[in-house]
Design an enzyme around this catalytic site. Structure first.
Site, mmCIF file in Angstrom:
data_model
loop_
_atom_site.group_PDB
_atom_site.id
_atom_site.type_symbol
_atom_site.label_atom_id
_atom_site.label_comp_id
_atom_site.label_asym_id
_atom_site.label_seq_id
_atom_site.Cartn_x
_atom_site.Cartn_y
_atom_site.Cartn_z
ATOM 1 N N HIS A 17 0.663 -1.335 0.112
ATOM 2 C CA HIS A 17 0.038 0.087 -0.067
ATOM 3 C C HIS A 17 0.760 1.167 0.033
ATOM 4 C CE1 HIS A 17 -3.005 -2.584 2.258
ATOM 5 N NE2 HIS A 17 -3.746 -2.460 1.027
ATOM 6 N N LYS A 41 -16.602 -7.436 3.945
ATOM 7 C CA LYS A 41 -15.486 -8.261 4.787
ATOM 8 C C LYS A 41 -15.706 -7.944 6.126
ATOM 9 C CE LYS A 41 -12.513 -7.318 0.832
ATOM 10 N NZ LYS A 41 -11.127 -6.718 0.103
ATOM 11 N N ARG A 90 -1.625 -5.543 -8.945
ATOM 12 C CA ARG A 90 -0.963 -6.519 -8.543
ATOM 13 C C ARG A 90 -0.286 -7.500 -9.585
ATOM 14 N NH1 ARG A 90 -3.081 -7.413 -2.873
ATOM 15 N NH2 ARG A 90 -4.773 -6.710 -4.088
ATOM 16 N N SER A 128 -2.784 -8.067 2.297
ATOM 17 C CA SER A 128 -3.425 -7.842 3.795
ATOM 18 C C SER A 128 -3.701 -9.079 4.098
ATOM 19 C CB SER A 128 -4.447 -6.755 3.889
ATOM 20 O OG SER A 128 -4.020 -5.540 3.523
#
Ligand code: ADP
Length: 159
Positions: A17, A41, A90, A128
């Site tokens: 991040h 989440k 990513r 994460s």
């Protein structure tokens, strides 16, 4: 002043991040990191904890603000007078979801732009999710997160 919004869950903030944040700061005058409150989440860290960690790890950057929001991202972007949303890409696996989200947001507000930034390749495998899982199982995540986050993860997993 060119303002960008960097939204996410940040549960917790990782070096990946930070890599994206630093790239965004080269392109924009100000970056507002914002925690999306209404995600499906079930986060490990509370919103307050995630905000506190983000503030600590970004305190030495000028022109960074940490905030949270509820509701539609496009509305938050308008409210903050931002010109763009920043997201990290990513791998190809991120692409489909991110493309869909960017295009949906544009349907809601045609002026809304999303900018995708690629991290240093050493962070392309970092999430994460994995950090939480490895830390929970007692693995070493010191290479993946700033020291305050490492400490916070150790505290959480002691409980
Ligand atoms: P979300 O739940 O919205 O995916 P995250 O907190 O996981 O939120 O991530 C926020 C943004 O940061 C996303 O655009 C994500 O792709 C990006 N990101 C997360 N980890 C990395 C990383 N290691 N490298 C680059 N971008 C990343």
């Amino acid at each position: 002043m060119k303002i960008a919004i960097y939204p996410g869950t940040f549960d917790p903030v990782t070096n990946g991040h930070i890599d994206i944040l630093e790239r965004a700061l080269k392109l924009f005058d100000k970056v507002i990191i914002t925690i999306a409150r209404n995600t499906a989440k079930n986060p490990l860290f509370t919103e307050e904890e995630r905000i506190a960690l983000l503030r600590q790890v970004t305190k030495h950057y000028k022109n960074v603000e940490v905030d949270s929001f509820e509701g539609l991202l496009v509305e938050y972007v308008q409210k903050r007078n931002a010109i763009s949303v920043v997201r990290g890409l990513r791998a190809m696996t991120d692409f489909e979801y991110e493309l869909q989200m960017a295009l949906m947001n544009r349907k809601l507000d045609e002026t809304m732009e999303t900018i995708f930034l690629m991290p240093n390749e050493k962070y392309t495998y970092l999430s994460s999710n994995f950090v939480r899982e490895i830390a929970r199982l007692g693995g070493d995540v010191s290479k993946f997160v700033p020291p305050v986050v490492l400490k916070a993860l150790r505290q959480k997993n002691k409980k």
